[in-house]
Design an enzyme around this catalytic site. Structure first.
Site, PDB file in Angstrom:
ATOM      1  N   HIS A   1      59.661  69.118  21.267  1.00 42.51           N
ATOM      2  CA  HIS A   1      60.302  69.549  22.504  1.00 42.51           C
ATOM      3  C   HIS A   1      61.611  70.282  22.209  1.00 42.51           C
ATOM      4  CE1 HIS A   1      61.709  68.905  26.780  1.00 42.51           C
ATOM      5  NE2 HIS A   1      62.850  69.033  26.159  1.00 42.51           N
ATOM      6  N   GLU A   2      62.470  69.655  21.408  1.00 43.37           N
ATOM      7  CA  GLU A   2      63.775  70.245  21.146  1.00 43.37           C
ATOM      8  C   GLU A   2      63.669  71.565  20.389  1.00 43.37           C
ATOM      9  OE1 GLU A   2      66.088  69.248  22.795  1.00 43.37           O
ATOM     10  OE2 GLU A   2      65.323  67.290  23.357  1.00 43.37           O
TER      11      GLU A   2
ATOM     12  N   HIS B   1      62.850  74.441  22.586  1.00 39.53           N
ATOM     13  CA  HIS B   1      63.937  75.061  23.351  1.00 39.53           C
ATOM     14  C   HIS B   1      64.491  76.253  22.584  1.00 39.53           C
ATOM     15  CE1 HIS B   1      64.487  72.722  26.955  1.00 39.53           C
ATOM     16  NE2 HIS B   1      64.522  71.581  26.298  1.00 39.53           N
TER      17      HIS B   1
ATOM     18  N   ASP C   1      66.351  69.093  39.734  1.00 38.79           N
ATOM     19  CA  ASP C   1      66.763  69.184  38.341  1.00 38.79           C
ATOM     20  C   ASP C   1      65.623  69.826  37.555  1.00 38.79           C
ATOM     21  OD1 ASP C   1      66.605  67.800  35.470  1.00 38.79           O
ATOM     22  OD2 ASP C   1      68.702  67.847  36.087  1.00 38.79           O
TER      23      ASP C   1
ATOM     24  N   GLU D   1      61.987  73.973  30.643  1.00 37.56           N
ATOM     25  CA  GLU D   1      61.739  72.582  30.263  1.00 37.56           C
ATOM     26  C   GLU D   1      60.247  72.328  30.057  1.00 37.56           C
ATOM     27  OE1 GLU D   1      63.272  69.799  29.381  1.00 37.56           O
ATOM     28  OE2 GLU D   1      65.105  70.951  29.238  1.00 37.56           O
TER      29      GLU D   1
ATOM     30  N   HIS E   1      64.340  69.238  34.832  1.00 38.61           N
ATOM     31  CA  HIS E   1      63.402  68.311  34.198  1.00 38.61           C
ATOM     32  C   HIS E   1      62.379  67.777  35.193  1.00 38.61           C
ATOM     33  CE1 HIS E   1      66.948  68.363  31.601  1.00 38.61           C
ATOM     34  NE2 HIS E   1      66.073  68.186  30.621  1.00 38.61           N
TER      35      HIS E   1
ATOM     36  N   TYR F   1      68.314  78.719  32.622  1.00 36.85           N
ATOM     37  CA  TYR F   1      68.200  77.265  32.700  1.00 36.85           C
ATOM     38  C   TYR F   1      68.638  76.719  34.058  1.00 36.85           C
ATOM     39  CZ  TYR F   1      67.635  72.719  30.471  1.00 36.85           C
ATOM     40  OH  TYR F   1      67.188  71.465  30.122  1.00 36.85           O
TER      41      TYR F   1
END
Length: 527
Positions: A341-342, A345, A427, A365, A429, A356
């Site tokens: 996931h990271e 990004h 948000d 996300e 996410h 974002y």
């Protein structure tokens, strides 16, 4: 920009994910066996997929694109004073070249002016643009607005009418210990804040989560270093509770790392290094990409960030992933899907650069969740089998439940299953749920099923039945759309268009895959 993993209310509106976090900022991708019916058309992926380029080849392609940028600007009809800066070049097997450009006006960066020029082998050109309008703004500023010390003058074009603006950056720290770099875009004429985003986005040997795993290490003298020379020189550091710098590079005398216990400091490093390695291999073998930027250069990872820090994040300014040790320093956020996931990004920042906030932020996300999930399946690790759950290993809620669910995102209590006019207010996410749900439906289809021992039951907005095409085709379509058709301002309607174009490129406009993409988007109310 930093991107996080945990789910929480947004601190600011974030413009583009150069960084990312797991909580209220992170995601994961899995690569398991493909399911679903055979394609109606021949597989065209070899022709339409990206050709792997070495770092020198990519650098040469970008330099060549830049040398011809003035001619390209004229060919695509840019206005007077507008110019292009080549940022990336992707070549398809059929000879099509996709060149991503940033735009300037009168020498000033145009935020939201990015575009992609698609050139067929026969020379035919078309473009995908973040905005359609030409840029024409006065570049003089008053004495009052020119007093923005340390700010840079830009043209803001990502929303509304293009206007002259100032971009300022304020460094700080969030309440949970995550670093922040808040960018504020201010109208140079009126002083009104036009946009604000945080450039740091968060996410959520013998490893703690993946068992005994191979590691890429380097022998320096008589000591081994946790430096993966086969994957761009990726390094893994121990911050030892610090929040700045790189800390200490992990070293070992016998090249046997960690013991699976959280009390062994190397263990978290093993998980982080393994996750970075698997993600690198996934990008290369499945997506035809050498590293995050496609230039063969590895990022680096930092573990043991802060004290009981319950998050993980990507930060584009350091080109690195950072992981906390979780509540009570007992559950480091270094699981495989979080690492994927990271790192993803960074991939988004290097390709579409999805802003974002609002719907583009949700897509940002979701991209990390989608590719993080794909990485988890790709690893085919018996200790951490692929699933469509985000962060199921790290127990970030403290009750044994995952952070997010892709088959029915609303099961987390906050995420959206379907698109609505208000989804962009969530948000990022939580607004990501729409794309996560789309990806699950496209991969596996609707209804009840069990995959790798996990039960799913995915609904649809319109009560339709969706048949999946398999996750491999699904993530290849998503990546193709991200890297060649999405721009910084892409919203859900734009994502539908981009993925349909990608499906057409890869499998044909009359193929089962194209039809499935359309049906899956309709099933999450994106029409």
């Amino acid at each position: 920009m930093a991107t996080h993993l945990r789910s929480s209310s947004p601190r600011t509106t974030r413009a583009r994910a150069a960084a990312g976090a797991l909580i209220a900022s992170a995601a994961m991708v899995a690569l398991a066996a493909q399911s679903g019916p055979a394609a109606a058309q021949p597989d065209r992926t070899a022709a339409a997929s990206a050709v792997v380029q070495t770092a020198p080849q990519r650098a040469a392609a970008i330099a060549q694109a830049q040398s011809g940028a003035a001619a390209t600007a004229k060919a695509i009809g840019l206005g007077a004073g507008e110019a292009l800066i080549a940022r990336d070049v992707i070549r398809d097997g059929d000879g099509t070249v996709h060149t991503r450009y940033e735009r300037t006006f009168a020498g000033l960066p145009v935020l939201g002016g990015d575009l992609v020029v698609h050139k067929k082998a026969n020379g035919a050109l078309r473009t995908t643009r973040a905005i359609a309008a030409d840029i024409a703004v006065p570049t003089a500023t008053s004495a009052a607005t020119a007093a923005h010390k340390g700010a840079r003058k830009v043209v803001w074009a990502a929303s509304g009418k293009p206007t002259l603006a100032w971009e300022s950056v304020k460094n700080g720290t969030d309440a949970d210990g995550t670093p922040s770099r808040v960018h504020t875009i201010t109208d140079a004429r009126t002083g009104k804040v036009l946009y604000r985003y945080d450039a740091v986005s968060k996410g959520t040997g013998t490893s703690q989560y993946s068992g005994s795993v191979p590691l890429g290490t380097t022998l320096s003298g008589s000591t081994y270093q946790l430096t993966d020379g086969g994957r761009g020189g990726h390094k893994t550091y121990d911050l030892n509770g610090g929040t700045n710098g790189t800390g200490s590079l992990f070293t070992d005398a016998d090249d046997v790392w960690g013991n699976g216990s959280v009390t062994n400091r190397q263990t978290a490093g093993v998980d982080a290094a393994y996750g970075a390695a698997v993600t690198w291999d996934f990008y290369k073998n499945e997506l035809g990409r050498l590293g995050i930027r496609g230039d063969g250069v590895g990022a680096y990872s930092r573990v043991h960030y802060g004290n009981a820090y319950v998050n993980a994040f990507w930060d584009d300014s350091c080109f690195c992933m950072t992981y906390g040790d979780g509540a009570g320093n007992a559950k480091p956020l270094t699981s495989l899907d979080v690492a994927g996931h990271e790192m993803s990004h960074g991939l988004t920042a290097s390709t579409a650069g999805l802003n974002y906030s609002r719907e583009s932020g949700g897509l940002n996300e979701a991209t990390s969740d989608i590719l993080g999930t794909a990485v988890e399946f790709y690893a085919n690790n018996a200790s951490d089998q692929g699933d469509y759950l985000i962060g199921e290993k790290i127990d970030i809620r403290g009750n044994g439940t995952p952070l997010r669910y892709m088959d029915k995102p609303s099961k987390d209590g906050s995420s959206a299953d379907y698109w609505s006019k208000t989804v962009g207010r969530l948000d990022v996410h939580n607004s990501s749920g729409v794309a996560n749900h789309f990806f699950y439906l496209l991969s596996e289809g609707s209804g009840a099923k069990t995959i790798n021992g996990v039960s799913y039951d995915s609904p649809t907005y319109n009560g339709s039945t969706v048949t999946g095409i398999g996750r491999v085709k699904a993530y290849k379509i998503w990546y193709k759309a991200l890297s060649t058709y999405m721009t910084s301002t892409t919203n859900y309607a734009g994502a539908r268009t981009a993925t349909l174009q990608a499906a057409s490129d890869l499998y044909g406009a009359s193929g089962a895959e194209y039809a499935a993409v359309a049906k899956a988007w309709t099933a999450v109310n994106v029409k």
